[in-house]
Design a protein around this motif. Structure first.
Motif, PDB file in Angstrom:
ATOM      1  N   ALA A   1       1.642  -1.902 -19.092  1.00  0.00           N
ATOM      2  CA  ALA A   1       1.073  -2.414 -17.834  1.00  0.00           C
ATOM      3  C   ALA A   1       1.212  -1.328 -16.765  1.00  0.00           C
ATOM      4  N   VAL A   2       0.170  -1.162 -15.984  1.00  0.00           N
ATOM      5  CA  VAL A   2       0.201  -0.196 -14.881  1.00  0.00           C
ATOM      6  C   VAL A   2       0.275  -1.026 -13.610  1.00  0.00           C
ATOM      7  N   GLU A   3       1.420  -1.021 -12.979  1.00  0.00           N
ATOM      8  CA  GLU A   3       1.623  -1.902 -11.821  1.00  0.00           C
ATOM      9  C   GLU A   3       2.754  -1.371 -10.953  1.00  0.00           C
ATOM     10  N   ARG A   4       2.713  -1.731  -9.680  1.00  0.00           N
ATOM     11  CA  ARG A   4       3.804  -1.318  -8.791  1.00  0.00           C
ATOM     12  C   ARG A   4       5.111  -1.981  -9.227  1.00  0.00           C
ATOM     13  N   GLY A   5       6.209  -1.340  -8.869  1.00  0.00           N
ATOM     14  CA  GLY A   5       7.513  -1.948  -9.163  1.00  0.00           C
ATOM     15  C   GLY A   5       8.048  -1.668 -10.553  1.00  0.00           C
TER      16      GLY A   5
ATOM     17  N   VAL B   1      -3.006  -1.800 -19.297  1.00  0.00           N
ATOM     18  CA  VAL B   1      -3.422  -2.981 -18.518  1.00  0.00           C
ATOM     19  C   VAL B   1      -3.497  -2.657 -17.036  1.00  0.00           C
ATOM     20  N   LEU B   2      -4.629  -2.986 -16.425  1.00  0.00           N
ATOM     21  CA  LEU B   2      -4.805  -2.788 -14.975  1.00  0.00           C
ATOM     22  C   LEU B   2      -5.092  -4.136 -14.334  1.00  0.00           C
ATOM     23  N   GLY B   3      -4.492  -4.343 -13.165  1.00  0.00           N
ATOM     24  CA  GLY B   3      -4.585  -5.669 -12.555  1.00  0.00           C
ATOM     25  C   GLY B   3      -5.737  -5.835 -11.582  1.00  0.00           C
ATOM     26  N   SER B   4      -5.959  -7.080 -11.209  1.00  0.00           N
ATOM     27  CA  SER B   4      -7.077  -7.395 -10.317  1.00  0.00           C
ATOM     28  C   SER B   4      -6.790  -6.895  -8.907  1.00  0.00           C
ATOM     29  N   GLU B   5      -7.858  -6.784  -8.138  1.00  0.00           N
ATOM     30  CA  GLU B   5      -7.774  -6.282  -6.773  1.00  0.00           C
ATOM     31  C   GLU B   5      -6.876  -7.176  -5.920  1.00  0.00           C
ATOM     32  N   GLY B   6      -6.915  -8.488  -6.169  1.00  0.00           N
ATOM     33  CA  GLY B   6      -6.156  -9.406  -5.317  1.00  0.00           C
ATOM     34  C   GLY B   6      -4.767  -9.726  -5.842  1.00  0.00           C
ATOM     35  N   GLU B   7      -4.665  -9.940  -7.142  1.00  0.00           N
ATOM     36  CA  GLU B   7      -3.428 -10.502  -7.710  1.00  0.00           C
ATOM     37  C   GLU B   7      -2.569  -9.488  -8.447  1.00  0.00           C
ATOM     38  N   GLY B   8      -3.132  -8.359  -8.832  1.00  0.00           N
ATOM     39  CA  GLY B   8      -2.386  -7.424  -9.670  1.00  0.00           C
ATOM     40  C   GLY B   8      -2.358  -7.894 -11.124  1.00  0.00           C
ATOM     41  N   VAL B   9      -1.493  -7.301 -11.940  1.00  0.00           N
ATOM     42  CA  VAL B   9      -1.412  -7.676 -13.363  1.00  0.00           C
ATOM     43  C   VAL B   9      -0.782  -9.079 -13.461  1.00  0.00           C
ATOM     44  N   SER B  10      -1.381  -9.948 -14.278  1.00  0.00           N
ATOM     45  CA  SER B  10      -0.893 -11.331 -14.414  1.00  0.00           C
ATOM     46  C   SER B  10       0.531 -11.363 -14.961  1.00  0.00           C
TER      47      SER B  10
ATOM     48  N   ASN C   1      -0.263   0.052   0.811  1.00  0.00           N
ATOM     49  CA  ASN C   1       0.722  -0.358  -0.197  1.00  0.00           C
ATOM     50  C   ASN C   1       0.258  -0.323  -1.648  1.00  0.00           C
ATOM     51  N   SER C   2      -0.987   0.045  -1.889  1.00  0.00           N
ATOM     52  CA  SER C   2      -1.377   0.203  -3.298  1.00  0.00           C
ATOM     53  C   SER C   2      -2.586   1.129  -3.387  1.00  0.00           C
ATOM     54  N   LEU C   3      -2.787   1.647  -4.599  1.00  0.00           N
ATOM     55  CA  LEU C   3      -3.978   2.455  -4.868  1.00  0.00           C
ATOM     56  C   LEU C   3      -5.123   1.516  -5.235  1.00  0.00           C
ATOM     57  N   ASN C   4      -6.341   2.004  -5.098  1.00  0.00           N
ATOM     58  CA  ASN C   4      -7.471   1.271  -5.657  1.00  0.00           C
ATOM     59  C   ASN C   4      -7.277   1.265  -7.173  1.00  0.00           C
ATOM     60  N   VAL C   5      -7.650   0.163  -7.818  1.00  0.00           N
ATOM     61  CA  VAL C   5      -7.372   0.027  -9.253  1.00  0.00           C
ATOM     62  C   VAL C   5      -8.033   1.129 -10.092  1.00  0.00           C
ATOM     63  N   SER C   6      -9.190   1.605  -9.669  1.00  0.00           N
ATOM     64  CA  SER C   6      -9.839   2.634 -10.503  1.00  0.00           C
ATOM     65  C   SER C   6      -9.140   3.984 -10.336  1.00  0.00           C
ATOM     66  N   SER C   7      -8.534   4.222  -9.166  1.00  0.00           N
ATOM     67  CA  SER C   7      -7.760   5.457  -8.996  1.00  0.00           C
ATOM     68  C   SER C   7      -6.475   5.369  -9.820  1.00  0.00           C
ATOM     69  N   ALA C   8      -5.816   4.210  -9.745  1.00  0.00           N
ATOM     70  CA  ALA C   8      -4.583   4.026 -10.530  1.00  0.00           C
ATOM     71  C   ALA C   8      -4.896   4.174 -12.013  1.00  0.00           C
ATOM     72  N   GLY C   9      -6.020   3.588 -12.434  1.00  0.00           N
ATOM     73  CA  GLY C   9      -6.413   3.668 -13.852  1.00  0.00           C
ATOM     74  C   GLY C   9      -6.659   5.103 -14.280  1.00  0.00           C
TER      75      GLY C   9
ATOM     76  N   SER D   1       4.638   2.718 -12.942  1.00  0.00           N
ATOM     77  CA  SER D   1       4.150   2.786 -11.558  1.00  0.00           C
ATOM     78  C   SER D   1       3.857   4.219 -11.151  1.00  0.00           C
ATOM     79  N   ILE D   2       2.876   4.345 -10.305  1.00  0.00           N
ATOM     80  CA  ILE D   2       2.529   5.662  -9.758  1.00  0.00           C
ATOM     81  C   ILE D   2       3.211   5.747  -8.385  1.00  0.00           C
ATOM     82  N   PRO D   3       4.078   6.721  -8.197  1.00  0.00           N
ATOM     83  CA  PRO D   3       4.786   6.800  -6.923  1.00  0.00           C
ATOM     84  C   PRO D   3       3.808   6.961  -5.751  1.00  0.00           C
ATOM     85  N   MET D   4       4.128   6.326  -4.630  1.00  0.00           N
ATOM     86  CA  MET D   4       3.265   6.410  -3.436  1.00  0.00           C
ATOM     87  C   MET D   4       4.139   6.770  -2.244  1.00  0.00           C
ATOM     88  N   VAL D   5       3.593   7.547  -1.321  1.00  0.00           N
ATOM     89  CA  VAL D   5       4.385   7.922  -0.150  1.00  0.00           C
ATOM     90  C   VAL D   5       3.715   7.522   1.180  1.00  0.00           C
TER      91      VAL D   5
HETATM   92  C1  SAM Z   1      -5.151  -3.014  -5.518  1.00  0.00           C
HETATM   93  S1  SAM Z   1      -3.954  -3.213  -6.703  1.00  0.00           S
HETATM   94  C2  SAM Z   1      -3.395  -4.887  -6.555  1.00  0.00           C
HETATM   95  C3  SAM Z   1      -2.801  -5.190  -5.263  1.00  0.00           C
HETATM   96  C4  SAM Z   1      -2.409  -6.657  -5.157  1.00  0.00           C
HETATM   97  N1  SAM Z   1      -2.922  -7.142  -3.923  1.00  0.00           N
HETATM   98  C5  SAM Z   1      -0.920  -6.836  -5.237  1.00  0.00           C
HETATM   99  O1  SAM Z   1      -0.328  -7.058  -4.186  1.00  0.00           O
HETATM  100  O2  SAM Z   1      -0.356  -6.760  -6.325  1.00  0.00           O
HETATM  101  C6  SAM Z   1      -4.884  -3.352  -8.191  1.00  0.00           C
HETATM  102  C7  SAM Z   1      -4.238  -2.751  -9.381  1.00  0.00           C
HETATM  103  O3  SAM Z   1      -4.186  -1.319  -9.246  1.00  0.00           O
HETATM  104  C8  SAM Z   1      -3.068  -0.812  -9.961  1.00  0.00           C
HETATM  105  N2  SAM Z   1      -2.204  -0.091  -9.018  1.00  0.00           N
HETATM  106  C9  SAM Z   1      -2.429   0.098  -7.709  1.00  0.00           C
HETATM  107  N3  SAM Z   1      -1.468   0.871  -7.170  1.00  0.00           N
HETATM  108  C10 SAM Z   1      -0.613   1.170  -8.176  1.00  0.00           C
HETATM  109  C11 SAM Z   1       0.585   1.949  -8.276  1.00  0.00           C
HETATM  110  N4  SAM Z   1       1.081   2.587  -7.236  1.00  0.00           N
HETATM  111  N5  SAM Z   1       1.183   2.044  -9.470  1.00  0.00           N
HETATM  112  C12 SAM Z   1       0.675   1.438 -10.555  1.00  0.00           C
HETATM  113  N6  SAM Z   1      -0.450   0.701 -10.528  1.00  0.00           N
HETATM  114  C13 SAM Z   1      -1.085   0.562  -9.363  1.00  0.00           C
HETATM  115  C14 SAM Z   1      -2.382  -2.017 -10.601  1.00  0.00           C
HETATM  116  O4  SAM Z   1      -2.863  -2.185 -11.911  1.00  0.00           O
HETATM  117  C15 SAM Z   1      -2.826  -3.148  -9.690  1.00  0.00           C
HETATM  118  O5  SAM Z   1      -2.733  -4.388 -10.322  1.00  0.00           O
END
Ligand code: SAM
Length: 241
Positions: free
Chosen positions: A167-171, A187-196, A216-224, A208-212
């Motif tokens: 799973a590719v997700e924050r945290g 696995v990449l999550g939805s724009e609103g909810e993230g990975v289920s 608070n998050s990358l666009n899903v296609s950039s993260a992918g 997770s991809i570190p962010m500075v």
């Molecule tokens: C726009 S983000 C979801 C944001 C959602 N509103 C939330 O609070 O979880 C959409 C997807 O992009 C990916 N993503 C975005 N930033 C990421 C990061 N820093 N590290 C890993 N995945 C990231 C994850 O798969 C995430 O589910």
């Protein structure tokens, strides 16, 4: 593909065809069954002038209703898994991603980096429509795409066959500290909810991809794109055919 008339539209909705949307003439009401099936499947009903429906259908005998069906032929998930394992490659899991631009961008990167294809949920996901085809730059035609009613059940099956679920997700763990295992499902999550939650629970790891910055998050296609690069950067020469 276009289907028009009440019964053909109802049958198309009952089938496993990927319906993008249903158009209904302003001056008519959609049949109850159409409303019910569209609601169940998360398909949009759009009200348009009757002339628009007649123009798309190329006839006046439309009963004021028309369905637009995706041009893509889906493969069974077993085929997607088998090819991924044989090629020691990866495929994407698009966990209810609804923006066609994001889906197209992700599929384009997947093809460019030698991924096999994508697993999508039947409902609450962008249809593979013209916007996706365009954003993917035609990559959709080279990929194996599969639709399933339960992503988590399918992924359990992939794991049984020896695949990894990442799973590719924050945290999660810092992606830089991890050597991506192949074959894998990314696995990449939805724009609103993230990975289920149920997919996070069965994932072998969460990266997770570190962010500075302040966002608070990358666009899903950039993260992918970053995660897919991590999958292939050590093996990019591997299975070019
Ligand atoms: C726009 S983000 C979801 C944001 C959602 N509103 C939330 O609070 O979880 C959409 C997807 O992009 C990916 N993503 C975005 N930033 C990421 C990061 N820093 N590290 C890993 N995945 C990231 C994850 O798969 C995430 O589910």
């Amino acid at each position: 593909m276009i289907v028009y008339g009440k019964n053909p539209v109802i049958e198309a909705l009952r089938s496993d065809k990927d319906i993008e949307k249903v158009l209904v003439a302003h001056d008519s009401h959609p049949p109850y069954q159409v409303v019910k099936l569209c609601k169940q499947k998360g398909i949009k009903i759009q009200k348009v002038p009757r002339e628009k429906i007649e123009e798309l259908a190329g006839t006046k005998k439309t009963q004021g209703i028309l369905a637009i069906i995706s041009p893509i032929k889906y493969v069974p998930p077993e085929e997607l898994f088998k090819t991924t394992i044989e090629k020691n490659s990866f495929f994407l899991v698009l966990d209810h991603i609804t923006d066609p631009q994001n889906v197209g961008n992700l599929l384009r990167t997947c093809e460019v980096f030698g991924g096999v294809g994508a697993l999508l949920p039947t409902y609450r996901s962008s249809p593979i429509n013209e916007t996706v085809v365009k954003a993917s730059s035609g990559a959709v035609f080279y990929l194996k795409l599969s639709k399933v009613s339960s992503l988590s059940n399918s992924l359990r099956e992939f794991k049984k066959q020896g695949g990894w679920v990442i799973a590719v997700e924050r945290g999660g763990k810092d992606i830089r500290s991890f050597s991506m295992p192949l074959p894998c499902a990314l696995v990449l999550g939805s724009e609103g909810e993230g990975v289920s939650k149920n997919i996070l629970d069965i994932s072998d790891t969460v990266l997770s991809i570190p962010m500075v910055g302040k966002i608070n998050s990358l666009n899903v296609s950039s993260a992918g794109a970053i995660a897919m690069w991590e999958c292939v950067r050590n093996v990019i020469m591997y299975n070019k055919e």
